[in-house]
Scaffold this motif. Structure first.
Motif, mmCIF file in Angstrom:
data_model
loop_
_atom_site.group_PDB
_atom_site.id
_atom_site.type_symbol
_atom_site.label_atom_id
_atom_site.label_comp_id
_atom_site.label_asym_id
_atom_site.label_seq_id
_atom_site.Cartn_x
_atom_site.Cartn_y
_atom_site.Cartn_z
ATOM 1 N N GLU A 84 5.486 8.270 2.712
ATOM 2 C CA GLU A 84 5.476 9.017 1.265
ATOM 3 C C GLU A 84 4.143 8.995 0.885
ATOM 4 O O GLU A 84 3.247 8.202 0.998
ATOM 5 C CB GLU A 84 6.294 8.238 0.631
ATOM 6 C CG GLU A 84 7.887 8.354 0.615
ATOM 7 C CD GLU A 84 8.461 7.549 -0.436
ATOM 8 O OE1 GLU A 84 8.577 8.101 -1.490
ATOM 9 O OE2 GLU A 84 9.187 6.500 -0.063
ATOM 10 N N LEU A 85 3.955 10.361 0.230
ATOM 11 C CA LEU A 85 2.713 10.368 -0.494
ATOM 12 C C LEU A 85 2.822 11.253 -1.751
ATOM 13 O O LEU A 85 3.227 12.342 -1.512
ATOM 14 C CB LEU A 85 1.589 11.246 0.393
ATOM 15 C CG LEU A 85 0.082 11.396 -0.050
ATOM 16 C CD1 LEU A 85 -0.522 10.036 -0.442
ATOM 17 C CD2 LEU A 85 -0.718 12.397 0.531
ATOM 18 N N VAL A 86 2.562 10.676 -2.704
ATOM 19 C CA VAL A 86 2.629 11.592 -3.880
ATOM 20 C C VAL A 86 1.298 12.139 -4.486
ATOM 21 O O VAL A 86 0.218 11.408 -4.263
ATOM 22 C CB VAL A 86 3.252 10.726 -5.292
ATOM 23 C CG1 VAL A 86 3.361 11.559 -6.568
ATOM 24 C CG2 VAL A 86 4.563 10.031 -5.028
ATOM 25 N N GLN A 143 -0.952 8.942 -4.180
ATOM 26 C CA GLN A 143 -0.405 7.441 -4.487
ATOM 27 C C GLN A 143 0.533 7.496 -3.147
ATOM 28 O O GLN A 143 1.406 8.257 -2.812
ATOM 29 C CB GLN A 143 0.348 7.570 -5.526
ATOM 30 C CG GLN A 143 1.208 6.159 -5.651
ATOM 31 C CD GLN A 143 2.416 6.559 -7.064
ATOM 32 O OE1 GLN A 143 2.472 7.496 -7.459
ATOM 33 N NE2 GLN A 143 2.750 5.337 -7.304
ATOM 34 N N GLY A 144 0.070 6.357 -2.503
ATOM 35 C CA GLY A 144 0.980 5.915 -1.148
ATOM 36 C C GLY A 144 -0.001 5.982 0.127
ATOM 37 O O GLY A 144 -0.902 5.326 -0.019
ATOM 38 N N ASN A 145 0.573 6.543 1.146
ATOM 39 C CA ASN A 145 -0.102 6.577 2.489
ATOM 40 C C ASN A 145 -0.605 7.971 3.281
ATOM 41 O O ASN A 145 0.212 8.880 2.942
ATOM 42 C CB ASN A 145 0.873 5.905 3.484
ATOM 43 C CG ASN A 145 1.349 4.618 2.944
ATOM 44 O OD1 ASN A 145 0.419 3.524 2.675
ATOM 45 N ND2 ASN A 145 2.606 4.222 3.054
ATOM 46 N N ASN A 186 -0.159 10.511 9.411
ATOM 47 C CA ASN A 186 0.381 11.820 10.146
ATOM 48 C C ASN A 186 1.489 12.373 9.695
ATOM 49 O O ASN A 186 1.882 13.652 9.784
ATOM 50 C CB ASN A 186 0.513 11.568 11.605
ATOM 51 C CG ASN A 186 1.720 10.302 11.967
ATOM 52 O OD1 ASN A 186 1.517 9.602 11.347
ATOM 53 N ND2 ASN A 186 2.552 10.613 13.061
ATOM 54 N N PHE A 187 2.255 11.836 8.877
ATOM 55 C CA PHE A 187 3.550 12.418 8.143
ATOM 56 C C PHE A 187 3.011 12.986 6.779
ATOM 57 O O PHE A 187 3.611 13.790 6.360
ATOM 58 C CB PHE A 187 4.610 11.320 7.665
ATOM 59 C CG PHE A 187 5.136 10.489 8.774
ATOM 60 C CD1 PHE A 187 6.029 11.131 9.934
ATOM 61 C CD2 PHE A 187 4.528 9.376 9.198
ATOM 62 C CE1 PHE A 187 6.420 10.449 10.972
ATOM 63 C CE2 PHE A 187 5.270 8.597 10.194
ATOM 64 C CZ PHE A 187 6.125 9.082 11.054
ATOM 65 N N THR A 188 1.856 12.521 6.169
ATOM 66 C CA THR A 188 1.692 13.150 4.872
ATOM 67 C C THR A 188 0.303 13.798 4.716
ATOM 68 O O THR A 188 -0.037 14.349 3.715
ATOM 69 C CB THR A 188 1.458 11.821 3.989
ATOM 70 O OG1 THR A 188 0.412 11.005 4.285
ATOM 71 C CG2 THR A 188 2.878 11.036 3.896
#
Length: 118
Positions: free
Chosen positions: A5-7, A22-24, A27-29
């Motif tokens: 998750e990344l906002v 906000q978040g991480n 590779n997913f974000t």
């Protein structure tokens, strides 16, 4: 907040875009981050607030390198603010500590972002 998750919240103030992560950043974000910031860079300078960024992986570091290239191509600055100690350390270990200008606060970042525009 899970690892994937990344906002990304962006607000336009005058000609400057303030983007908060906000978040991480991993590779997913990374793609989400690059697309959002690049979209703003097409229209003006970006202040990137990293205060609530929890983690940056190798893919996240690569995202910052990509953003640096986009900043150069779009001829607009990216200024970093509120960098947590763990993110500073990751930048230093990856050798990108000096890739972007860093401001001590949002006011200073606005001055850096608008310098040369008027």
């Amino acid at each position: 907040m899970s690892l994937d998750e990344l906002v990304v919240a962006t607000e336009k103030i005058d000609t400057v875009y303030v983007t908060k992560l906000q978040g991480n950043l991993n590779n997913f974000t990374a793609t989400k981050c690059i697309q959002s910031v690049t979209s703003s860079l097409k229209h003006g300078p970006v202040i990137l607030d990293l205060e609530e960024l929890n983690m940056v992986t190798t893919q996240g570091i690569q995202a910052f390198r990509t953003l640096n290239e986009e900043s150069f191509l779009q001829k607009h600055k990216i200024i970093l603010i509120n960098i947590p100690a763990s993110i500073r350390q990751a930048f230093q270990m990856a050798g990108i500590r000096n890739l972007f200008p860093i401001a001590t606060n949002e006011e200073g970042a606005f001055k850096m972002a608008t310098r040369g525009l008027r």
